[in-house]
Design an enzyme around this catalytic site. Structure first.
Site, PDB file in Angstrom:
ATOM      1  N   GLY A 106      -2.783  -4.172   9.633  1.00  0.00           N
ATOM      2  CA  GLY A 106      -3.580  -3.455   8.568  1.00  0.00           C
ATOM      3  C   GLY A 106      -4.502  -2.845   9.006  1.00  0.00           C
ATOM      4  N   ASP A 107      -4.624  -1.469   8.484  1.00  0.00           N
ATOM      5  CA  ASP A 107      -5.750  -0.578   8.874  1.00  0.00           C
ATOM      6  C   ASP A 107      -7.018  -0.981   9.393  1.00  0.00           C
ATOM      7  OD1 ASP A 107      -6.797  -0.680   6.255  1.00  0.00           O
ATOM      8  OD2 ASP A 107      -7.359   1.084   5.814  1.00  0.00           O
ATOM      9  N   ASP A 161      -6.490   4.296  13.187  1.00  0.00           N
ATOM     10  CA  ASP A 161      -7.297   3.168  13.035  1.00  0.00           C
ATOM     11  C   ASP A 161      -7.846   3.010  14.519  1.00  0.00           C
ATOM     12  OD1 ASP A 161      -6.269   2.881  10.599  1.00  0.00           O
ATOM     13  OD2 ASP A 161      -4.551   1.635  11.293  1.00  0.00           O
ATOM     14  N   ALA A 205      -2.621   4.915  14.901  1.00  0.00           N
ATOM     15  CA  ALA A 205      -3.340   5.992  15.644  1.00  0.00           C
ATOM     16  C   ALA A 205      -4.617   6.263  15.274  1.00  0.00           C
ATOM     17  CB  ALA A 205      -2.295   7.265  15.568  1.00  0.00           C
TER      18      ALA A 205
END
Length: 317
Positions: free
Chosen positions: A37-38, A270, A268
């Site tokens: 998750g981000d 994050d 990428a």
């Protein structure tokens, strides 16, 4: 000296990926699973990059009391993340998403998350205490997804905590991560973003997401609008092109090193944000922080999945 705690807010889901043989002749389709998750991705990478004796990373979200939720929690704790602010909701479950990637590493997501536990973390009995901790934090990090999954009344509570954090001398970092399907409307998203950016110190913006939300714009227009909300430090991520950093009344372009063997661009942005924040927390200037962001993102996109193995992490700058 006691370690300071920075807080990342959002949602971690069960990440499904098709195995190499899935669906091929004579083979049953199978799935591998991970967690991602981000903001959770960013929290993991920050925890790996920061000295835990000086800065601790805490994650704020909701989980169920099921076995998969327990496995998630244990995996975060193994990464050194403080899980004391994770709200356990007996009647809820984690969300699920599946990634499909094309031959160039670009991905498409499919979600099952409409009633996930993370959407309801502010309804938990201990949520009020967590808001107090956020208000007293030296740094709070959240994204557009962190806000989109919440009910409108819960967004109000969170935005108020962000304002209190800044009033007490803390910093707020906001990553735009705009996902249209999570919002009631683009107009609602723009208004919520405006209010959050008015309480933001560092904005980490993906250019494609800005264009999706506001229409076709240049990097300069994005920076000018964001600065107009009072944001002192603006980073515009432009994929494989140089990112643009506005800080200390100066504009800089910072180019990434070329990456040839891209397999999966998941996380990428994050990972870039995580390395950027870790570098800034460690006293690096914004240009050095952007170089650190590019370096980690370049390593992440060479490995499948959101969280890469420890032995794939790049050496620190």
């Amino acid at each position: 000296m006691q370690a300071q705690t920075v807080y990342a807010i959002g949602e971690c889901m069960i990440e499904l990926q098709r195995s190499a043989a899935a669906g091929s002749a004579g083979h049953a389709a199978t799935m591998d699973y991970r967690f991602g998750g981000d903001t959770l991705n960013a929290a993991v990478y920050m925890a790996r990059l920061l000295d835990p004796a000086r800065v601790r990373v805490a994650y704020v979200t909701g989980l169920g009391v099921d076995g998969m939720s327990a496995e998630m929690l244990a995996s975060w704790e193994r990464e050194g993340i403080d899980t004391s602010c994770v709200q356990r909701l007996p009647e809820r479950l984690p969300g699920i998403y599946m990634i499909e990637t094309d031959p160039d590493g670009e991905r498409r997501f499919h979600y099952w998350r409409k009633d996930s536990a993370a959407r309801h973390w502010l309804e938990a009995p201990e949520a009020g205490k967590v808001l107090v901790q956020l208000a007293a934090s030296p740094l709070v990090y959240l994204s557009g997804i962190s806000l989109a999954i919440l009910a409108p009344a819960d967004r109000e509570l969170l935005i108020a905590a962000l304002a209190q954090c800044r009033a007490r001398g803390g910093r707020v970092v906001f990553d735009n991560n705009y996902r249209p399907r999570l919002w009631e409307s683009a107009e609602t998203a723009r208004e919520v973003y405006r209010r959050v950016l008015a309480n933001t110190d560092i904005a980490l913006l993906t250019l494609d997401d800005e264009i999706a939300l506001y229409g076709q714009e240049s990097v300069q227009q994005v920076i000018e609008r964001t600065r107009g909300y009072g944001v002192a430090e603006v980073v515009v991520k432009c994929g494989a092109d140089p990112c643009v950093v506005w800080a200390d009344d100066s504009l800089h372009q910072v180019a990434p090193e070329p990456v040839q063997d891209v397999v999966d661009t998941t996380a990428a942005g994050d990972s870039f944000g995580a390395a950027y924040m870790a570098a800034r927390l460690s006293g690096k200037d914004p240009q050095e922080a952007a170089r650190a962001g590019h370096r980690l993102a370049g390593a992440v996109i060479r490995v499948r999945g959101a969280i890469i193995p420890l032995d794939a992490m790049p050496a620190p700058l």
